[in-house]
Scaffold this motif. Structure first.
Motif, PDB file in Angstrom:
ATOM      1  N   THR A  71      42.607  23.491  38.628  1.00 51.29           N
ATOM      2  CA  THR A  71      44.042  23.412  38.453  1.00 51.29           C
ATOM      3  C   THR A  71      44.369  22.783  37.117  1.00 51.29           C
ATOM      4  OG1 THR A  71      44.077  21.310  39.599  1.00 51.29           O
ATOM      5  CG2 THR A  71      44.475  23.261  40.929  1.00 51.29           C
TER       6      THR A  71
ATOM      7  N   TYR B 289      40.735   7.152  46.541  1.00 50.82           N
ATOM      8  CA  TYR B 289      39.592   7.921  46.096  1.00 50.82           C
ATOM      9  C   TYR B 289      38.360   7.024  46.100  1.00 50.82           C
ATOM     10  CZ  TYR B 289      43.010  11.186  44.089  1.00 50.82           C
ATOM     11  OH  TYR B 289      44.041  12.067  43.893  1.00 50.82           O
TER      12      TYR B 289
ATOM     13  N   GLU C  58      32.017  20.404  47.277  1.00 50.01           N
ATOM     14  CA  GLU C  58      33.029  19.959  48.238  1.00 50.01           C
ATOM     15  C   GLU C  58      33.412  18.503  47.995  1.00 50.01           C
ATOM     16  OE1 GLU C  58      33.740  19.590  53.089  1.00 50.01           O
ATOM     17  OE2 GLU C  58      31.952  20.615  52.297  1.00 50.01           O
TER      18      GLU C  58
ATOM     19  N   SER D 166      35.401  18.104  44.772  1.00 49.88           N
ATOM     20  CA  SER D 166      36.790  18.495  44.955  1.00 49.88           C
ATOM     21  C   SER D 166      37.590  17.359  45.597  1.00 49.88           C
ATOM     22  CB  SER D 166      36.873  19.754  45.822  1.00 49.88           C
ATOM     23  OG  SER D 166      38.218  20.135  46.040  1.00 49.88           O
ATOM     24  N   GLU D 167      36.976  16.677  46.570  1.00 54.09           N
ATOM     25  CA  GLU D 167      37.646  15.541  47.210  1.00 54.09           C
ATOM     26  C   GLU D 167      37.898  14.419  46.211  1.00 54.09           C
ATOM     27  OE1 GLU D 167      35.076  14.320  50.312  1.00 54.09           O
ATOM     28  OE2 GLU D 167      35.419  16.081  51.571  1.00 54.09           O
TER      29      GLU D 167
ATOM     30  N   THR E 287      38.147  14.472  42.971  1.00 52.00           N
ATOM     31  CA  THR E 287      39.041  14.792  41.857  1.00 52.00           C
ATOM     32  C   THR E 287      40.402  15.310  42.329  1.00 52.00           C
ATOM     33  OG1 THR E 287      38.218  17.076  41.630  1.00 52.00           O
ATOM     34  CG2 THR E 287      37.068  15.352  40.391  1.00 52.00           C
ATOM     35  N   GLY E 288      40.666  15.199  43.615  1.00 50.05           N
ATOM     36  CA  GLY E 288      41.962  15.662  44.111  1.00 50.05           C
ATOM     37  C   GLY E 288      42.173  17.146  43.918  1.00 50.05           C
ATOM     38  N   GLY E 289      41.071  17.917  43.945  1.00 49.03           N
ATOM     39  CA  GLY E 289      41.158  19.361  43.806  1.00 49.03           C
ATOM     40  C   GLY E 289      41.191  19.867  42.377  1.00 49.03           C
TER      41      GLY E 289
ATOM     42  N   SER F 167      37.122  22.512  41.943  1.00 47.32           N
ATOM     43  CA  SER F 167      36.868  22.959  43.314  1.00 47.32           C
ATOM     44  C   SER F 167      35.633  23.818  43.464  1.00 47.32           C
ATOM     45  CB  SER F 167      38.085  23.728  43.834  1.00 47.32           C
ATOM     46  OG  SER F 167      38.372  24.834  42.991  1.00 47.32           O
ATOM     47  N   ASP F 168      35.019  24.213  42.363  1.00 43.46           N
ATOM     48  CA  ASP F 168      33.862  25.107  42.465  1.00 43.46           C
ATOM     49  C   ASP F 168      32.704  24.649  41.591  1.00 43.46           C
ATOM     50  OD1 ASP F 168      35.042  25.596  40.061  1.00 43.46           O
ATOM     51  OD2 ASP F 168      35.188  27.775  40.278  1.00 43.46           O
TER      52      ASP F 168
END
Length: 437
Positions: A2, A11, A142, A145-146, A148-150, A153-154
Motif C-alpha cells: 500500500t 505492534y 504473514e 504484514s501484521e 507493518t500494518g499491511g 503483504s507479500d
C-alpha cells in the motif's frame, strides 16, 4: 504493497515500559561526568555478566555520544567480571572507521587500545563481508504484514546479524536516542537492526519507513511499524539483550538523561525525554532554511539529516539549503544513488516495475532527501520544496541527481541569519523542527 499508513501502538513483541528501566537525569538536566560514571557502574553492577561473553554495540561517529566516558566506566565495572568483551561499531551500511577515528571516538591513543581497554576487541561492523554475519531465521510474509500494518503483504525477510552479537552471552547497546526518519525515534534495538544487521532487513525496514514518509514518521512516539519490525528481529537474538540508552544535549558530550534495562524499556524511557528535548517548535513556516552540517557527516547519505529534520518548518514552495563545503561525495557506500537520483515516494510507487529490483534502502534514502511530493504520467514529478546542495560536490553531479546547486563559496551565513525569510540551523542533523499547528 500500500502507499501509506501510520501506526503508533499495538505492534511488536514488547513495546517497552519506561518505569521498568533504571534512570538518571531528565528533561532540562545536565549530568556531570561523575554522575554518569556512577550510573553506568550501578547499572552494570546489576547485570548478569560474571564469567560471560559481553558484546557492546556502540554508534559510529555520525552520532553525538560521550563514548570515552561511558566506555571507561563500563571497563571499570566489567573488569574481573566478564569473561571477554567485544565492542562492535554499529555502522549499518556506513563506511568503516579507521584507527585514528576509532581512537578519537572511543577514547584511546591511536594504536594503544589495549592499554586503555585491556583484553577488549574493537571491531567495525563490516557489512561488506559475508563472513560478518550469521542467520537467525526468517520473518514470514504473514507476520511481516501484521508488523507493518499491511504495508507489506507479500514479502518475507531473512534476519542476519553480526556473528559477534549472536555468539555473545550478553549483548549491550550503548547509544543515544534522537528523532529518526525511518523508525520514529532511534536507539534501543535499532542498534541491532539495522546497526549490525544484514542488508535484507536494512533495505526492507527503510522502505517501510519511506512508504509512510519521513515527514509522517520522524519524531512519532510509540511503536511505529518499523520499530515493531526491529523489535521482532531483535527477539530472535540468542544473547541476553540489555541497553544503556542516552539523551544527549545536541552537539555536545553532555547527557540530559540515561536509562538502563532491556532495549525496549531503556529506549522507551529515553524516547519520552528525547521527544521533549530534541523537537523544537516554531509558530510559522519559513521560506528558506540553511542547514549548516557538522564535519562528522562525510557524505550526503548521512548529511541528509540536514533536510528532513528541518523540512517540516519550510513553507510550500520553499527551500532547504544543505551547507557543507567539506562534503565531496553523494554516497561513499551506495553508488546506486548517483544513478537513481533523488525523488519523492510517489515517483517510485508510480513506476514500481522500473524500480522494484533496485536496493530498497537506496530508494528510501532518495525519498528522505527529496521530501513530500507527487508524480503522475501526465504531470511528472512535483515536489513540495526545493533541495539545494552548497557542498564540495561538482555542479554537474548535483544536478544529475535531481537537486539544485549553490556554490558554497557564495554562502554568507551572517547574511542568511539577517534575512527574516531564512532560518539558520548552525548544527543541523540532530534536532527536529516542527510547526506548532
Amino acid at each position: 504493497m500500500t502507499n501509506a499508513a501510520q501506526g503508533t501502538s499495538s505492534y511488536g513483541t514488547d513495546p517497552g515500559t519506561p518505569e521498568r528501566a533504571l534512570r538518571v537525569g531528565g528533561i532540562g538536566e545536565h549530568l556531570a561526568p561523575e554522575q554518569v560514571r556512577a550510573f553506568v557502574g550501578k547499572a552494570l553492577a546489576r547485570a548478569d555478566v560474571d564469567g560471560r561473553r559481553v558484546c557492546l554495540v556502540v554508534p559510529d561517529g555520525t552520532r553525538t555520544c560521550p563514548l570515552p566516558l561511558l566506555l571507561a566506566a563500563a571497563r571499570d565495572e566489567l573488569a574481573g567480571r566478564a569473561a571477554e568483551v567485544t565492542v562492535v561499531i554499529a555502522l549499518g551500511t556506513h563506511q568503516g572507521m579507521g584507527e585514528e577515528q576509532l581512537a578519537r571516538h572511543l577514547g584511546y591513543q591511536p594504536g594503544r587500545a589495549e592499554q586503555t581497554f585491556p583484553g577488549w576487541r574493537i571491531l567495525n561492523h563490516e557489512s561488506w563481508l559475508s563472513e560478518t554475519f550469521t542467520t537467525l531465521g526468517t520473518i514470514g510474509a504473514e507476520r511481516l504484514s501484521e508488523l507493518t500494518g499491511g504495508l507489506l503483504s507479500d514479502e518475507s525477510v531473512e534476519v542476519r546479524i553480526n556473528r559477534h552479537v549472536a555468539e555473545a552471552d550478553v549483548a549491550i547497546v550503548v547509544g543515544p536516542v534522537f528523532p529518526h526518519e525511518v523508525v520514529g525515534f532511534s536507539g534501543g534495538n535499532k542498534y541491532f537492526f539495522p546497526g549490525v544487521s544484514g542488508q535484507e532487513l536494512i533495505d526492507l525496514s527503510h522502505w517501510v519507513g519511506a512508504l509512510i514518509t519521513s515527514a509522517e514518521m520522524i519524531g512519532t512516539r510509540g511503536i511505529t511499524p518499523v520499530r515493531a519490525l526491529v523489535n521482532e528481529a531483535a527477539s530472535m537474538i540468542p544473547a541476553e539483550r540489555l541497553a544503556l540508552c542516552l539523551v544527549v544535549a545536541s552537539g555536545t558530550d553532555t547527557l540530559h538523561a540515561a536509562a538502563f534495562g532491556t532495549p525496549e524499556d531503556a529506549w522507551a524511557a529515553c524516547a519520552e525525554i528525547s521527544a521533549e528535548t530534541h523537537i523544537s517548535y516554531r509558530d510559522r513556516p519559513v521560506r528558506r532554511v540553511l542547514s549548516v552540517m557538522p564535519r562528522k557527516y562525510e557524505d550526503i547519505w548521512t548529511a541528509a539529516k540536514g533536510f528532513y529534520k528541518l523540512e517540516p518548518i519550510v513553507a510550500d514552495g520553499g527551500e532547504v539549503i544543505i551547507y557543507a563545503p567539506h562534503i565531496t561525495q553523494v554516497s561513499v557506500m551506495h553508488p546506486h544513488i548517483a544513478e537513481i537520483g533523488y525523488h519523492n515516494r510517489d515517483y517510485f510507487l508510480g513506476q514500481w516495475d522500473r524500480f522494484r529490483d533496485l536496493p530498497w534502502g537506496d530508494l528510501a534514502h532518495s525519498t528522505h532527501l527529496r521530501g513530500q511530493g507527487t508524480w503522475s504520467e501526465t504531470e511528472g514529478e512535483r515536489n513540495r520544496v526545493t533541495v539545494t546542495l552548497a557542498t564540495g560536490i561538482p555542479e554537474e553531479v548535483v544536478r544529475a541527481v535531481n537537486l539544485n546547486y549553490l556554490d558554497p563559496a557564495s554562502v554568507d551565513v551572517a547574511a542568511y541569519e539577517a534575512d527574516p525569510d531564512t532560518f539558520v540551523e548552525p548544527h543541523a542533523g540532530e534536532v527536529l523542527y516542527r510547526l506548532r499547528s
